[in-house]
Design an enzyme around this catalytic site. Sequence first.
Site, PDB file in Angstrom:
ATOM      1  N   ASN A   1       0.872  -1.021   0.016  1.00 17.53           N
ATOM      2  CA  ASN A   1       0.042   0.009   0.041  1.00 17.53           C
ATOM      3  C   ASN A   1       0.860   0.982   0.014  1.00 17.53           C
ATOM      4  O   ASN A   1       2.073   1.229   0.304  1.00 17.53           O
ATOM      5  CB  ASN A   1      -1.123   0.127   1.257  1.00 17.53           C
ATOM      6  CG  ASN A   1      -1.816  -1.073   1.222  1.00 17.53           C
ATOM      7  OD1 ASN A   1      -2.356  -1.655   0.245  1.00 17.53           O
ATOM      8  ND2 ASN A   1      -2.409  -1.297   2.607  1.00 17.53           N
TER       9      ASN A   1
ATOM     10  N   GLY B   1       1.629  -1.083   3.933  1.00 19.08           N
ATOM     11  CA  GLY B   1       1.112  -2.470   3.652  1.00 19.08           C
ATOM     12  C   GLY B   1       1.880  -3.553   4.659  1.00 19.08           C
ATOM     13  O   GLY B   1       2.862  -3.538   4.616  1.00 19.08           O
ATOM     14  N   LYS B   2       0.793  -4.568   5.002  1.00 14.34           N
ATOM     15  CA  LYS B   2       1.637  -5.583   6.293  1.00 14.34           C
ATOM     16  C   LYS B   2       2.777  -6.010   5.543  1.00 14.34           C
ATOM     17  O   LYS B   2       3.698  -6.369   6.163  1.00 14.34           O
ATOM     18  CB  LYS B   2       0.389  -6.110   6.645  1.00 14.34           C
ATOM     19  CG  LYS B   2      -0.580  -5.559   7.456  1.00 14.34           C
ATOM     20  CD  LYS B   2      -1.474  -6.568   7.988  1.00 14.34           C
ATOM     21  CE  LYS B   2      -1.010  -7.250   9.349  1.00 14.34           C
ATOM     22  NZ  LYS B   2      -0.411  -6.223  10.149  1.00 14.34           N
TER      23      LYS B   2
ATOM     24  N   ASN C   1       5.855  -3.699   4.879  1.00  7.48           N
ATOM     25  CA  ASN C   1       6.389  -3.465   6.149  1.00  7.48           C
ATOM     26  C   ASN C   1       7.460  -4.585   6.604  1.00  7.48           C
ATOM     27  O   ASN C   1       8.314  -4.410   7.025  1.00  7.48           O
ATOM     28  CB  ASN C   1       5.452  -3.073   7.034  1.00  7.48           C
ATOM     29  CG  ASN C   1       4.583  -1.702   7.052  1.00  7.48           C
ATOM     30  OD1 ASN C   1       5.250  -1.035   6.038  1.00  7.48           O
ATOM     31  ND2 ASN C   1       3.386  -1.679   7.376  1.00  7.48           N
TER      32      ASN C   1
ATOM     33  N   GLY D   1       1.019  -6.232  22.518  1.00  2.00           N
ATOM     34  CA  GLY D   1       1.549  -4.724  22.470  1.00  2.00           C
ATOM     35  C   GLY D   1       2.710  -4.710  23.643  1.00  2.00           C
ATOM     36  O   GLY D   1       3.543  -5.406  23.634  1.00  2.00           O
TER      37      GLY D   1
ATOM     38  N   ASP E   1       3.679  -5.521  12.351  1.00  5.79           N
ATOM     39  CA  ASP E   1       4.462  -5.888  11.243  1.00  5.79           C
ATOM     40  C   ASP E   1       5.935  -5.906  11.398  1.00  5.79           C
ATOM     41  O   ASP E   1       6.526  -6.710  10.905  1.00  5.79           O
ATOM     42  CB  ASP E   1       4.233  -4.803   9.974  1.00  5.79           C
ATOM     43  CG  ASP E   1       2.690  -4.699   9.721  1.00  5.79           C
ATOM     44  OD1 ASP E   1       2.101  -5.662   9.822  1.00  5.79           O
ATOM     45  OD2 ASP E   1       2.428  -3.906   9.356  1.00  5.79           O
TER      46      ASP E   1
ATOM     47  N   SER F   1      10.613   0.023  17.405  1.00  7.54           N
ATOM     48  CA  SER F   1       9.941   0.692  16.511  1.00  7.54           C
ATOM     49  C   SER F   1       8.971   1.668  16.869  1.00  7.54           C
ATOM     50  O   SER F   1       8.396   2.673  16.303  1.00  7.54           O
ATOM     51  CB  SER F   1       9.327  -0.371  15.708  1.00  7.54           C
ATOM     52  OG  SER F   1       8.265  -0.881  16.408  1.00  7.54           O
TER      53      SER F   1
ATOM     54  N   SER G   1       9.907   4.115  11.184  1.00  6.66           N
ATOM     55  CA  SER G   1      10.202   3.626  12.601  1.00  6.66           C
ATOM     56  C   SER G   1      10.736   2.351  12.604  1.00  6.66           C
ATOM     57  O   SER G   1      11.394   1.921  13.632  1.00  6.66           O
ATOM     58  CB  SER G   1       9.069   3.527  13.300  1.00  6.66           C
ATOM     59  OG  SER G   1       8.019   2.432  12.838  1.00  6.66           O
TER      60      SER G   1
END
Length: 305
Positions: free
Chosen positions: A7, A35-36, A39, A218, A248, A277, A286
């Site tokens: 993307n 885009g995943k 990345n 996370g 990602d 990141s 990042s």
Amino acid sequence: MVYGTINMDLYAFINRMPYEGETLASNQYFESPGGKALNQAVTVARMGKSVSLIGKIGRDAYGAEIIEKLISEGIRVDHISTNSNTHTGNSFVLIDGQGNNTIITNLGANQCLSIKDVNDSLTVAKNASVALIQLEMPSNVRKHLIRQLNKLGIKIVLNLAPIVELPIKIRRLVDILIVNEIEAEQLTGTIVHDSNTAEKAANILGEQGNQNVVITLGSNGAVVKEDNSVYVVDAPKVKVVDSTGAGDCFCGSLGSFLLENDIKTAVEKAVKVAALSVTKSGTLYSIPSQREVYTYLNEKGRLFK
């Protein structure tokens, strides 16, 4: 090998998320390839590994800019094909003052990846050790992709984000399944909000046939189910600037570390790279280089061994 979404990401930074029907002015705006899959491929390359990206773009300015960027990162683009009938995929990314994000994606050319595209890529894939895959592509293509990679004996790392239709019998063919809390809940029906509930969800996924599962949490790290054992990998505490793309970054670094490490060691390293990141804004900007990772971990007294 990395298969999946390519993307152009359009970022807007705001103090807070808008209410329904509200208009807000952004403090900053920029565009960046994303885009995943893209990345993840960039992360693999920045970790010093050779990588090919397989996907679809439109015949437009965004597509041309993306190819130029990928080549500059040292990523092979031989099997990124162009569709003249639609646009390159794009995403609108809103980031608030706390670094939280909301994303709307327009798949565009990503939806046009075909079985022929997959088959054409297998000449390169047969020489790969690990395939990172993300499945925002037609249903028949995603099933065919997993079957073919499985036949080649490549280690398949599936980042099932977002959740898409995929029969469990096909999902069982992957070697490692990576999902976050929300995706784990969608697959298992178990609400995941901490490591204990993540362990429960990981065990359910194991019962469904995925023996190696990583549930990312996370800032709380990850829960890993590896065969019959389940354990928690903690993340280092950092100041969050922008969490967009951290997942990602985790997946890409995990894929690169699996080339030389067992699952536990690879996850421990990948969690640290993903934490680094989020200390910068912009997904692609990042993603740290291998040198930055070593420098950061040495400064913090956590040698990258």
